[in-house]
Design an enzyme around this catalytic site. Structure first.
Site, PDB file in Angstrom:
ATOM      1  N   HIS A   1      71.947 -40.885 -63.305  1.00  0.00           N
ATOM      2  CA  HIS A   1      72.085 -42.495 -63.432  1.00  0.00           C
ATOM      3  C   HIS A   1      70.534 -42.385 -63.462  1.00  0.00           C
ATOM      4  CE1 HIS A   1      69.853 -41.575 -58.728  1.00  0.00           C
ATOM      5  NE2 HIS A   1      69.233 -41.511 -59.948  1.00  0.00           N
TER       6      HIS A   1
ATOM      7  N   GLU B   1      74.234 -46.136 -61.260  1.00  0.00           N
ATOM      8  CA  GLU B   1      74.782 -45.535 -61.010  1.00  0.00           C
ATOM      9  C   GLU B   1      75.773 -45.116 -61.842  1.00  0.00           C
ATOM     10  OE1 GLU B   1      73.650 -43.492 -59.292  1.00  0.00           O
ATOM     11  OE2 GLU B   1      73.087 -44.585 -57.287  1.00  0.00           O
TER      12      GLU B   1
ATOM     13  N   ASN C   1      73.854 -37.191 -60.662  1.00  0.00           N
ATOM     14  CA  ASN C   1      74.657 -37.589 -61.794  1.00  0.00           C
ATOM     15  C   ASN C   1      74.897 -39.009 -62.558  1.00  0.00           C
ATOM     16  OD1 ASN C   1      73.133 -39.840 -60.977  1.00  0.00           O
ATOM     17  ND2 ASN C   1      74.836 -41.314 -58.562  1.00  0.00           N
TER      18      ASN C   1
ATOM     19  N   ASP D   1      62.668 -49.364 -60.268  1.00  0.00           N
ATOM     20  CA  ASP D   1      63.179 -49.817 -58.629  1.00  0.00           C
ATOM     21  C   ASP D   1      62.999 -49.809 -57.742  1.00  0.00           C
ATOM     22  OD1 ASP D   1      63.273 -47.083 -58.935  1.00  0.00           O
ATOM     23  OD2 ASP D   1      65.330 -46.682 -59.174  1.00  0.00           O
TER      24      ASP D   1
HETATM   25  C1  GLP Z   1      65.885 -41.698 -57.753  1.00  0.00           C
HETATM   26  C2  GLP Z   1      65.416 -42.880 -58.694  1.00  0.00           C
HETATM   27  C3  GLP Z   1      65.266 -42.440 -59.900  1.00  0.00           C
HETATM   28  C4  GLP Z   1      65.005 -41.046 -59.869  1.00  0.00           C
HETATM   29  C5  GLP Z   1      65.941 -40.630 -59.832  1.00  0.00           C
HETATM   30  C6  GLP Z   1      65.830 -38.643 -59.940  1.00  0.00           C
HETATM   31  O1  GLP Z   1      67.058 -41.883 -57.039  1.00  0.00           O
HETATM   32  N1  GLP Z   1      65.639 -43.835 -58.039  1.00  0.00           N
HETATM   33  O2  GLP Z   1      64.297 -43.060 -60.760  1.00  0.00           O
HETATM   34  O3  GLP Z   1      64.069 -40.822 -62.126  1.00  0.00           O
HETATM   35  O4  GLP Z   1      66.205 -39.943 -58.591  1.00  0.00           O
HETATM   36  O5  GLP Z   1      64.705 -38.526 -58.915  1.00  0.00           O
HETATM   37  P1  GLP Z   1      64.407 -36.890 -58.713  1.00  0.00           P
HETATM   38  O6  GLP Z   1      63.182 -36.965 -59.965  1.00  0.00           O
HETATM   39  O7  GLP Z   1      63.117 -36.789 -57.298  1.00  0.00           O
HETATM   40  O8  GLP Z   1      65.020 -35.841 -59.052  1.00  0.00           O
END
Ligand code: GLP
Length: 266
Positions: free
Chosen positions: A161, A166, A159, A88
């Site tokens: 995702h 989402e 959440n 993403d």
């Molecule tokens: C972000 C990214 C995701 C990621 C998630 C967790 O929003 N778009 O691809 O896996 O949130 O992030 P983190 O690893 O910093 O907890």
């Protein structure tokens, strides 16, 4: 926000039994994943195949990327032929922004580990609105052209995702522009400082992710315990996008003890 370009006919297999490994620390878990994926890349090379990796951003994969950079420097591990597709990117946000996932990947992995920029793909955070649908279709087509994703690394949002899919995302969703959940934007705000977190993102769809041959989902820290529990043991439901991984035949959950705290493990 835009109509979700669902991919046509994703078969829905019944629940599969995932592998769950719990490590005392995120660092030990990351080293295990870094070694395992590097070994799989080598094995694919031995049979004449170029590995195709799906890659996440965020705090979760940072140690894995650090180890891959180390493998390159200390063991001359060659990443130059590996093809990567990132999950993403924020939209709108230029590649040059230090908050962009382009910047993150270049700094944390692609530059120091010697990936070939011709083989690394990330959704374009500055694509004009009118061209987004075409850009997303091209992203899907590029994945298909190289034979699909062999190994998909994933983090998970608090959440539930995956990427920027989402809660509410269809399991048939393809790469598309999405509204970011408020919790996602709030969690990202500290790293953006004074700058407002973009309201949108371009993300691979759940269908894109579920088509990968092999998935490693990494989750570390107590903040992820609820999401891990709902994804692994909850009902398969759009309220928890991670729960769709229960339908994938080849998922390895790689957790630290804090993220696994709510699981009933043997
Ligand atoms: C972000 C990214 C995701 C990621 C998630 C967790 O929003 N778009 O691809 O896996 O949130 O992030 P983190 O690893 O910093 O907890």
């Amino acid at each position: 926000m835009l109509g979700s370009p669902d991919l046509p006919s994703l078969p829905i297999p019944s629940k599969s039994v995932p592998t769950v490994k719990v490590y005392p620390s995120a660092d030990e878990a990351s080293l295990a994943v870094a070694n395992q994926v590097a070994a799989e890349v080598k094995q694919l090379e031995l049979v004449g195949k170029t590995a195709v990796l799906g890659l996440p951003t965020g705090a979760t994969p940072e140690a894995v990327y650090r180890y891959w950079c180390q493998f390159h420097k200390e063991r001359a591990f060659h990443w130059g032929k590996v093809i990567t597709f990132n999950l993403d990117e924020y939209w709108p946000l230029p590649k040059s922004s230090k908050h962009s996932y382009h910047y993150f990947m270049e700094q944390r992995l692609f530059g120091p580990a010697g990936f070939d920029p011709r083989n690394t793909f990330i959704p374009d955070g500055m694509i004009a609105k009118a061209q987004i649908d075409e850009h997303c279709r091209s992203y899907e087509a590029a994945i298909e052209r190289v034979g699909g994703i062999d190994i998909q690394l994933l983090g998970i949002g608090i959440n539930g995702h995956l990427g920027f899919n989402e809660p509410g995302s269809s399991h048939q969703s393809a790469t598309r522009l999405v509204d970011l959940a408020e919790t996602t934007r709030e969690r990202a705000q500290p790293s953006f400082g004074e700058t407002e977190v973009p309201r949108y993102g371009i993300t691979m769809g759940l269908s894109t992710i579920l088509r990968s041959r092999h998935v490693y989902l990494l989750a570390f820290g107590a903040a992820k315990a609820d999401a891990v529990h709902c994804a692994l043991h909850g009902s398969i439901d759009i309220d928890c996008p991670g729960s769709f991984l229960q339908q994938h035949p080849n998922v390895h959950w790689v957790l630290d003890t804090a993220a696994a705290a709510q699981l009933e493990l043997a």
